[in-house]
Design a protein around this motif. Structure first.
Motif, mmCIF file in Angstrom:
data_model
loop_
_atom_site.group_PDB
_atom_site.id
_atom_site.type_symbol
_atom_site.label_atom_id
_atom_site.label_comp_id
_atom_site.label_asym_id
_atom_site.label_seq_id
_atom_site.Cartn_x
_atom_site.Cartn_y
_atom_site.Cartn_z
ATOM 1 N N ASN A 178 30.500 51.793 30.223
ATOM 2 C CA ASN A 178 30.213 53.191 29.868
ATOM 3 C C ASN A 178 30.539 54.182 30.977
ATOM 4 O O ASN A 178 30.193 55.354 30.867
ATOM 5 N N THR A 179 31.194 53.710 32.036
ATOM 6 C CA THR A 179 31.537 54.586 33.151
ATOM 7 C C THR A 179 33.027 54.503 33.407
ATOM 8 O O THR A 179 33.564 53.423 33.684
ATOM 9 N N ALA A 180 33.701 55.659 33.331
ATOM 10 C CA ALA A 180 35.161 55.690 33.429
ATOM 11 C C ALA A 180 35.674 55.205 34.775
ATOM 12 O O ALA A 180 36.789 54.687 34.869
ATOM 13 N N GLU A 181 34.875 55.345 35.835
ATOM 14 C CA GLU A 181 35.357 55.009 37.178
ATOM 15 C C GLU A 181 35.673 53.528 37.351
ATOM 16 O O GLU A 181 36.356 53.134 38.297
ATOM 17 N N TRP A 182 35.191 52.672 36.419
ATOM 18 C CA TRP A 182 35.464 51.244 36.546
ATOM 19 C C TRP A 182 36.795 50.847 35.928
ATOM 20 O O TRP A 182 37.155 49.664 35.922
ATOM 21 N N GLY A 183 37.532 51.825 35.388
ATOM 22 C CA GLY A 183 38.911 51.546 34.982
ATOM 23 C C GLY A 183 39.038 50.952 33.596
ATOM 24 O O GLY A 183 38.281 51.291 32.689
ATOM 25 N N ALA A 203 39.098 49.344 30.163
ATOM 26 C CA ALA A 203 38.064 48.758 29.312
ATOM 27 C C ALA A 203 38.395 47.316 28.943
ATOM 28 O O ALA A 203 37.505 46.475 28.826
ATOM 29 N N ASP A 204 39.689 47.030 28.784
ATOM 30 C CA ASP A 204 40.095 45.668 28.414
ATOM 31 C C ASP A 204 39.737 44.672 29.513
ATOM 32 O O ASP A 204 39.309 43.542 29.234
ATOM 33 N N ILE A 205 39.905 45.083 30.767
ATOM 34 C CA ILE A 205 39.574 44.194 31.887
ATOM 35 C C ILE A 205 38.073 43.940 31.932
ATOM 36 O O ILE A 205 37.621 42.812 32.156
ATOM 37 N N ILE A 206 37.280 44.992 31.719
ATOM 38 C CA ILE A 206 35.816 44.846 31.734
ATOM 39 C C ILE A 206 35.373 43.922 30.601
ATOM 40 O O ILE A 206 34.549 43.018 30.805
ATOM 41 N N LYS A 207 35.909 44.120 29.415
ATOM 42 C CA LYS A 207 35.526 43.282 28.276
ATOM 43 C C LYS A 207 35.921 41.824 28.506
ATOM 44 O O LYS A 207 35.172 40.902 28.163
ATOM 45 N N GLU A 208 37.116 41.611 29.072
ATOM 46 C CA GLU A 208 37.555 40.255 29.353
ATOM 47 C C GLU A 208 36.655 39.605 30.393
ATOM 48 O O GLU A 208 36.298 38.423 30.293
ATOM 49 N N GLY A 209 36.269 40.393 31.423
ATOM 50 C CA GLY A 209 35.362 39.868 32.438
ATOM 51 C C GLY A 209 34.009 39.510 31.856
ATOM 52 O O GLY A 209 33.418 38.483 32.209
ATOM 53 N N GLN A 210 33.509 40.343 30.964
ATOM 54 C CA GLN A 210 32.220 40.084 30.322
ATOM 55 C C GLN A 210 32.291 38.836 29.445
ATOM 56 O O GLN A 210 31.371 38.006 29.450
ATOM 57 N N HIS A 211 33.378 38.692 28.712
ATOM 58 C CA HIS A 211 33.569 37.497 27.874
ATOM 59 C C HIS A 211 33.615 36.242 28.737
ATOM 60 O O HIS A 211 32.973 35.230 28.414
ATOM 61 N N THR A 212 34.366 36.307 29.827
ATOM 62 C CA THR A 212 34.491 35.159 30.720
ATOM 63 C C THR A 212 33.134 34.783 31.301
ATOM 64 O O THR A 212 32.756 33.606 31.328
ATOM 65 N N TYR A 213 32.399 35.783 31.770
ATOM 66 C CA TYR A 213 31.076 35.531 32.345
ATOM 67 C C TYR A 213 30.155 34.883 31.305
ATOM 68 O O TYR A 213 29.499 33.869 31.589
ATOM 69 N N SER A 214 30.073 35.476 30.119
ATOM 70 C CA SER A 214 29.148 34.978 29.090
ATOM 71 C C SER A 214 29.505 33.559 28.664
ATOM 72 O O SER A 214 28.621 32.703 28.501
ATOM 73 N N TYR A 215 30.789 33.305 28.500
ATOM 74 C CA TYR A 215 31.221 31.981 28.065
ATOM 75 C C TYR A 215 30.881 30.931 29.117
ATOM 76 O O TYR A 215 30.323 29.873 28.811
#
Length: 259
Positions: A203-208, A210-222
């Motif tokens: 939810n914060t634009a400064e993190w660049g 969105a696809d990278i964040i979502k992929e990172g979240q998926h990787t972490y959760s899995y």
């Protein structure tokens, strides 16, 4: 996953020469290094013939003739369809390659300035990633001091995992590494929970991207689910691949913080 599913702009009848003659020759040699028995090369030839919709040669061939037959089929597939050739390479890698072999293949592709590299997902199978979507890996090579420390951490963690693979307590060691990565993510985001960390990044634009964040979240959760229940781990689970993906995501956050 079929190449055209990831890149629908390529039609199944694509014949444009995306693979150069030099890369084509390198790939032939590379495949023959792994299809190194008569039985294995026969299976590969039958596979290629089916992709070309032709009846495979059933007669017994000596090794030299069988190799020449493979090279002819491989060349025909290249001329027929770029997407079909990419599907063959992905299926062949999934069947015969371990992590090291896939890394060698990707190194060969990058050296030949090819646009795609290959990963294997345990659920989706072979996936071709464009070099552009893989820029996070290139960004780690910058000379910034913090990035150098991240690279050292990746190499150190992977080495620890490799040493632990044949030990009874390897899951415990991997969990310790995973917890260290968790703490790094919390530190970079300034949050007290992983859920808050991902909410902030999403939810914060400064993190660049969105696809990278979502992929990172998926990787972490899995990976978290896998490590919480070792009985979920399939026989072909590529632990190094998933840990490395999470490390790359952590390095992305580090670069965002320090740049």
């Amino acid at each position: 996953m079929k190449f055209s599913d990831s890149y629908p702009e390529f039609q199944s009848n694509t014949t444009k020469n995306y693979i150069t003659d030099q890369l084509h020759d390198e790939l032939k040699k590379f495949i023959l290094d792994y299809a190194d028995t008569t039985k294995r090369l026969t299976v590969v030839c039958i596979d290629l013939a089916e992709r070309l919709s032709i009846e495979p040669i059933r007669a017994t061939l000596d090794w030299t003739l069988r190799q020449a037959y493979f090279e002819d089929l491989f060349t025909q597939l290249r001329k027929k369809s770029f997407t079909c050739l990419m599907d063959f390479l992905g299926d062949f890698a999934e069947l015969y390659f371990d992590t090291n072999a896939r890394q060698k293949l990707n190194s060969l592709l990058i050296k030949q300035n090819f646009k795609y590299v290959l990963t294997i997902d345990m659920l989706k199978g072979p996936i071709w990633e464009s070099i552009q979507s893989n820029q996070i890996q290139k960004s780690i090579s910058v000379t910034h001091h913090s990035a150098e420390k991240v690279v050292d951490s990746i190499e150190r963690n992977l080495l620890l995992i490799q040493k632990a693979l044949n030990k009874e307590n390897f899951l415990l060691e991997v969990k310790n590494i995973f917890q260290n990565i968790e703490q790094e993510i919390l530190s970079y985001t300034g949050t007290s929970s992983i859920e808050d960390a991902f909410n902030l990044m999403n939810n914060t634009a400064e993190w660049g991207g969105a696809d990278i964040i979502k992929e990172g979240q998926h990787t972490y959760s899995y990976l978290k689910n896998i490590l919480n229940d070792q009985f979920l781990i399939p026989d072909n689970f590529d632990l190094l691949y998933w840990i490395e993906k999470l490390e790359l995501f952590r390095s992305y956050l580090a670069l965002k913080i320090h740049n």
